[in-house]
Motif scaffolding. Sequence first.
Motif, PDB file in Angstrom:
ATOM      1  N   ARG A 157      12.802   3.696   0.106  1.00 49.12           N
ATOM      2  CA  ARG A 157      12.298   2.725   1.080  1.00 49.12           C
ATOM      3  C   ARG A 157      11.004   3.224   1.731  1.00 49.12           C
ATOM      4  N   ASN A 158      10.986   4.463   2.166  1.00 47.13           N
ATOM      5  CA  ASN A 158       9.801   5.020   2.820  1.00 47.13           C
ATOM      6  C   ASN A 158       8.630   5.141   1.854  1.00 47.13           C
ATOM      7  N   SER A 159       8.903   5.618   0.654  1.00 45.50           N
ATOM      8  CA  SER A 159       7.840   5.800  -0.331  1.00 45.50           C
ATOM      9  C   SER A 159       7.248   4.463  -0.761  1.00 45.50           C
ATOM     10  N   PHE A 160       8.123   3.492  -1.018  1.00 42.38           N
ATOM     11  CA  PHE A 160       7.639   2.199  -1.495  1.00 42.38           C
ATOM     12  C   PHE A 160       6.866   1.466  -0.406  1.00 42.38           C
ATOM     13  N   ALA A 172       5.732  -3.894   4.437  1.00 38.69           N
ATOM     14  CA  ALA A 172       6.729  -4.950   4.637  1.00 38.69           C
ATOM     15  C   ALA A 172       7.588  -4.658   5.864  1.00 38.69           C
ATOM     16  N   PRO A 173       7.821  -5.652   6.736  1.00 35.59           N
ATOM     17  CA  PRO A 173       8.696  -5.455   7.895  1.00 35.59           C
ATOM     18  C   PRO A 173      10.127  -5.119   7.495  1.00 35.59           C
ATOM     19  N   ARG A 174      10.520  -5.603   6.314  1.00 31.18           N
ATOM     20  CA  ARG A 174      11.905  -5.374   5.891  1.00 31.18           C
ATOM     21  C   ARG A 174      11.951  -5.134   4.382  1.00 31.18           C
ATOM     22  N   ILE A 175      12.683  -4.090   3.983  1.00 26.01           N
ATOM     23  CA  ILE A 175      12.877  -3.773   2.568  1.00 26.01           C
ATOM     24  C   ILE A 175      14.368  -3.579   2.330  1.00 26.01           C
ATOM     25  N   ASN A 176      14.911  -4.318   1.369  1.00 26.50           N
ATOM     26  CA  ASN A 176      16.303  -4.137   0.978  1.00 26.50           C
ATOM     27  C   ASN A 176      16.369  -3.557  -0.421  1.00 26.50           C
ATOM     28  N   ILE A 177      17.416  -2.771  -0.678  1.00 25.65           N
ATOM     29  CA  ILE A 177      17.595  -2.144  -1.983  1.00 25.65           C
ATOM     30  C   ILE A 177      18.978  -2.464  -2.520  1.00 25.65           C
ATOM     31  N   LYS A 178      19.032  -2.940  -3.753  1.00 26.39           N
ATOM     32  CA  LYS A 178      20.300  -3.180  -4.435  1.00 26.39           C
ATOM     33  C   LYS A 178      20.345  -2.319  -5.682  1.00 26.39           C
ATOM     34  N   ILE A 179      21.521  -1.819  -6.011  1.00 32.54           N
ATOM     35  CA  ILE A 179      21.680  -0.960  -7.169  1.00 32.54           C
ATOM     36  C   ILE A 179      22.684  -1.573  -8.133  1.00 32.54           C
ATOM     37  N   LYS A 180      22.257  -1.743  -9.379  1.00 31.61           N
ATOM     38  CA  LYS A 180      23.122  -2.266 -10.428  1.00 31.61           C
ATOM     39  C   LYS A 180      22.989  -1.371 -11.643  1.00 31.61           C
ATOM     40  N   LEU A 188      11.030  -7.030  -0.875  1.00 29.51           N
ATOM     41  CA  LEU A 188      10.144  -7.017   0.288  1.00 29.51           C
ATOM     42  C   LEU A 188      10.173  -8.395   0.934  1.00 29.51           C
ATOM     43  N   TYR A 189      10.298  -8.427   2.253  1.00 27.67           N
ATOM     44  CA  TYR A 189      10.343  -9.700   2.970  1.00 27.67           C
ATOM     45  C   TYR A 189       9.176  -9.810   3.958  1.00 27.67           C
ATOM     46  N   GLU A 190       8.597 -11.006   4.017  1.00 28.04           N
ATOM     47  CA  GLU A 190       7.568 -11.344   5.005  1.00 28.04           C
ATOM     48  C   GLU A 190       6.384 -10.384   4.942  1.00 28.04           C
ATOM     49  N   ASN A 191       5.891 -10.183   3.721  1.00 26.78           N
ATOM     50  CA  ASN A 191       4.803  -9.225   3.549  1.00 26.78           C
ATOM     51  C   ASN A 191       3.492  -9.889   3.118  1.00 26.78           C
ATOM     52  N   PHE A 192       3.410 -11.203   3.209  1.00 26.20           N
ATOM     53  CA  PHE A 192       2.180 -11.889   2.835  1.00 26.20           C
ATOM     54  C   PHE A 192       1.173 -11.840   3.984  1.00 26.20           C
ATOM     55  N   LEU A 193      -0.103 -11.889   3.616  1.00 28.82           N
ATOM     56  CA  LEU A 193      -1.181 -11.774   4.593  1.00 28.82           C
ATOM     57  C   LEU A 193      -1.624 -13.149   5.089  1.00 28.82           C
ATOM     58  N   PRO A 194      -2.209 -13.203   6.290  1.00 22.97           N
ATOM     59  CA  PRO A 194      -2.646 -14.496   6.850  1.00 22.97           C
ATOM     60  C   PRO A 194      -3.563 -15.288   5.927  1.00 22.97           C
ATOM     61  N   TYR A 195      -4.482 -14.608   5.245  1.00 23.20           N
ATOM     62  CA  TYR A 195      -5.408 -15.346   4.384  1.00 23.20           C
ATOM     63  C   TYR A 195      -4.670 -15.967   3.198  1.00 23.20           C
ATOM     64  N   GLU A 196      -3.577 -15.334   2.749  1.00 24.58           N
ATOM     65  CA  GLU A 196      -2.808 -15.891   1.645  1.00 24.58           C
ATOM     66  C   GLU A 196      -2.093 -17.168   2.083  1.00 24.58           C
ATOM     67  N   TYR A 197      -1.544 -17.152   3.288  1.00 31.94           N
ATOM     68  CA  TYR A 197      -0.925 -18.376   3.817  1.00 31.94           C
ATOM     69  C   TYR A 197      -1.973 -19.468   3.980  1.00 31.94           C
ATOM     70  N   SER A 198      -3.174 -19.087   4.406  1.00 32.78           N
ATOM     71  CA  SER A 198      -4.249 -20.055   4.579  1.00 32.78           C
ATOM     72  C   SER A 198      -4.662 -20.672   3.246  1.00 32.78           C
ATOM     73  N   LEU A 199      -4.791 -19.833   2.223  1.00 33.28           N
ATOM     74  CA  LEU A 199      -5.160 -20.331   0.901  1.00 33.28           C
ATOM     75  C   LEU A 199      -4.096 -21.270   0.332  1.00 33.28           C
ATOM     76  N   SER A 200      -2.858 -20.947   0.598  1.00 40.78           N
ATOM     77  CA  SER A 200      -1.770 -21.747   0.035  1.00 40.78           C
ATOM     78  C   SER A 200      -1.700 -23.145   0.634  1.00 40.78           C
ATOM     79  N   THR A 201      -2.281 -23.335   1.785  1.00 40.07           N
ATOM     80  CA  THR A 201      -2.229 -24.654   2.434  1.00 40.07           C
ATOM     81  C   THR A 201      -3.538 -25.426   2.289  1.00 40.07           C
TER      82      THR A 201
END
Length: 261
Positions: A157-160, A172-180, A188-201
């Motif tokens: 988590r720290n390295s990534f 990323a504000p939040r990182i979850n790890i699953k092992i299979k 990674l959650y909520e890691n997009f940048l403001p300009y990316e949200y702007s471009l998408s709209t």
Amino acid sequence: MKKESNHYSHIKALYLEDDKLIRTIVCEHLEGNLSELLIAENGNEGLSLFKSHNPNLIITDLNMPVMSGIEFIKKIRLLDQTIPIIVTSALTDVDSFIKSIELKVDKYILKPFSPDEILGAIDVLSRQVILSQLNATSFHLEDISEEQLTTLQVVLRNSFSAIVKEIIGKGAPRINIKIKNNFLELYLYENFLPYEYSLSTTVYDVSFINSLRKSVYENFKQKIERKLSYSTGLNINLEDIQVSMNNSVEKFIFSIKNSEK
């Protein structure tokens, strides 16, 4: 001398000290916190115990009879380049200090010290011991202990997070790890940048932003693999990347196994 430990159950330490009083005080403090504590009064005894009992951490004095701590460490480093070594010594001369550093000593504790200082050093090196254990065995994620798994997750988590921040400019504000099986899924959650949200709209649709972000990660694939492999001591390969801006999630799938010896 073996006891169940509630603190460092994965630590099997070898302690070298010729002073009986210091040895007794330290041993009484450590034995209830470690899985096993092996005790030697000089380097010769320590070397014999190392070869026959395979400890995963060493604590040693430098000024000892028969074989000094420096000579002992030299012989250990010929056998094992990575085992963590903590030096406890009253010696203050620069020459001994430099020699211990050259021999890749991990911690140096100057006498007089409190036993808690040694536990503090063990705590710092504890993660290193666990990762060494993972890399030294046939690696199957489903078979590792809960303590090993927790340590692996924290390191990943720290390295990534650091890698993503370096690539994207934001961690990323939040990182979850699953092992299979022997695969890791990092989310990674909520890691997009403001300009990316702007471009998408405006001009671009979301699928374009998803593809753009994925291509950025793919360009750094080798760097991601190299840094995660270095931090864990394992062979980690990035197998797939899935990006969904609508759900504000990025998914990375890694295969993981022992590093090549």
